[in-house]
Design an enzyme around this catalytic site. Structure first.
Site, PDB file in Angstrom:
ATOM      1  N   HIS A 282      -0.990  11.507  15.791  1.00 31.29           N
ATOM      2  CA  HIS A 282      -1.632  10.777  14.695  1.00 31.29           C
ATOM      3  C   HIS A 282      -0.611   9.785  14.153  1.00 31.29           C
ATOM      4  O   HIS A 282       0.520  10.155  13.825  1.00 31.29           O
ATOM      5  CB  HIS A 282      -2.064  11.753  13.595  1.00 31.29           C
ATOM      6  CG  HIS A 282      -2.505  11.073  12.339  1.00 31.29           C
ATOM      7  ND1 HIS A 282      -3.733  10.462  12.229  1.00 31.29           N
ATOM      8  CD2 HIS A 282      -1.880  10.906  11.153  1.00 31.29           C
ATOM      9  CE1 HIS A 282      -3.837   9.956  11.012  1.00 31.29           C
ATOM     10  NE2 HIS A 282      -2.730  10.209  10.339  1.00 31.29           N
TER      11      HIS A 282
ATOM     12  N   CYS B 199      -2.100   0.716   9.069  1.00 33.15           N
ATOM     13  CA  CYS B 199      -1.408   1.454   8.013  1.00 33.15           C
ATOM     14  C   CYS B 199      -0.822   2.714   8.663  1.00 33.15           C
ATOM     15  O   CYS B 199      -1.559   3.639   9.000  1.00 33.15           O
ATOM     16  CB  CYS B 199      -2.410   1.797   6.915  1.00 33.15           C
ATOM     17  SG  CYS B 199      -1.704   2.597   5.481  1.00 33.15           S
TER      18      CYS B 199
ATOM     19  N   ARG C  62      -5.058  -4.414   9.183  1.00 29.84           N
ATOM     20  CA  ARG C  62      -3.881  -3.742   8.620  1.00 29.84           C
ATOM     21  C   ARG C  62      -3.761  -2.377   9.273  1.00 29.84           C
ATOM     22  O   ARG C  62      -4.538  -1.474   9.002  1.00 29.84           O
ATOM     23  CB  ARG C  62      -3.999  -3.583   7.108  1.00 29.84           C
ATOM     24  CG  ARG C  62      -2.846  -2.785   6.491  1.00 29.84           C
ATOM     25  CD  ARG C  62      -2.873  -2.820   4.967  1.00 29.84           C
ATOM     26  NE  ARG C  62      -4.136  -2.409   4.409  1.00 29.84           N
ATOM     27  CZ  ARG C  62      -4.417  -1.183   3.958  1.00 29.84           C
ATOM     28  NH1 ARG C  62      -3.523  -0.229   4.002  1.00 29.84           N
ATOM     29  NH2 ARG C  62      -5.610  -0.922   3.452  1.00 29.84           N
TER      30      ARG C  62
ATOM     31  N   CYS D 205       0.808  -1.220   0.000  1.00 27.44           N
ATOM     32  CA  CYS D 205       0.000   0.000   0.000  1.00 27.44           C
ATOM     33  C   CYS D 205       0.844   1.274   0.000  1.00 27.44           C
ATOM     34  O   CYS D 205       0.335   2.358  -0.262  1.00 27.44           O
ATOM     35  CB  CYS D 205      -0.964   0.007   1.185  1.00 27.44           C
ATOM     36  SG  CYS D 205      -0.174   0.224   2.789  1.00 27.44           S
TER      37      CYS D 205
ATOM     38  N   HIS E  92      -4.035   4.848  10.047  1.00 26.49           N
ATOM     39  CA  HIS E  92      -5.397   4.322  10.068  1.00 26.49           C
ATOM     40  C   HIS E  92      -5.359   2.801  10.137  1.00 26.49           C
ATOM     41  O   HIS E  92      -4.331   2.189   9.836  1.00 26.49           O
ATOM     42  CB  HIS E  92      -6.161   4.773   8.822  1.00 26.49           C
ATOM     43  CG  HIS E  92      -6.424   6.232   8.803  1.00 26.49           C
ATOM     44  ND1 HIS E  92      -5.515   7.148   8.298  1.00 26.49           N
ATOM     45  CD2 HIS E  92      -7.475   6.962   9.249  1.00 26.49           C
ATOM     46  CE1 HIS E  92      -6.013   8.370   8.431  1.00 26.49           C
ATOM     47  NE2 HIS E  92      -7.203   8.282   9.005  1.00 26.49           N
TER      48      HIS E  92
ATOM     49  N   ASP F 287      -8.428  -5.420   6.224  1.00 24.92           N
ATOM     50  CA  ASP F 287      -7.973  -6.217   5.075  1.00 24.92           C
ATOM     51  C   ASP F 287      -6.557  -6.769   5.268  1.00 24.92           C
ATOM     52  O   ASP F 287      -5.828  -6.977   4.310  1.00 24.92           O
ATOM     53  CB  ASP F 287      -8.049  -5.389   3.796  1.00 24.92           C
ATOM     54  CG  ASP F 287      -7.182  -4.137   3.837  1.00 24.92           C
ATOM     55  OD1 ASP F 287      -6.494  -3.894   4.851  1.00 24.92           O
ATOM     56  OD2 ASP F 287      -7.183  -3.386   2.844  1.00 24.92           O
TER      57      ASP F 287
END
Length: 147
Positions: free
Chosen positions: A103, A120, A118, A66, A106, A110
């Site tokens: 932060h 990410c 996941r 990704c 996310h 999947d």
């Protein structure tokens, strides 16, 4: 660790690079495939770049393709906070450091087994401690001389 790390915006700016500040303090996202840890696979632990709180073991990292570092689970002590994110015309789940509200990225449903998740994560929100350094730190005597 239960005490929140709180700093002024000026203190965060002094500590972090402009990209780290944009990602962690302003909920930004680094460009895909641009992060230092996207294609990085070594044994160790990933920590929050803002407060050094341990977040992920390298054993949970996988290549998702990704463009961001991906993990199938967090460390038990990480306690990453999940928040509903409605930005950019999407419904997502934002991940935030429990210690400093940075932060991180996310989470998506999947990922691979064993969790199917996941995580990410932006490289800019992470630091990495190699396993060798952890072993050396763990083997060193405590400040009062006890082991």
């Amino acid at each position: 660790m239960n005490d929140k790390v709180k700093k002024t915006e000026e203190a965060w700016r002094a500590q972090l690079t402009p990209e780290q500040y944009r990602v962690t303090r302003e909920a930004g996202t680094e460009r895909p495939f641009s992060g230092k840890y996207d294609d990085f696979f070594e044994d160790g632990t990933y920590h929050c770049v803002c407060c050094n709180h341990p977040l992920f073991d390298a054993a949970s990292k996988f290549h998702s393709g990704c463009g961001w570092p991906s993990f199938h689970g967090e460390l038990e002590a990480a306690g990453i906070v999940q928040k509903r994110d409605l930005s950019h015309g999407m419904i997502r789940t934002e991940l935030v450091c429990q210690q400093c509200d940075a932060h991180l990225g996310h989470i998506f449903p999947d990922g691979p087994p064993p969790t199917g998740l996941r995580y990410c994560i932006n490289s800019a929100s992470l630091t990495f401690e190699p396993a060798q350094e952890q072993d050396e730190r763990d083997a060193s005597p405590t400040p009062d001389g006890d082991e």
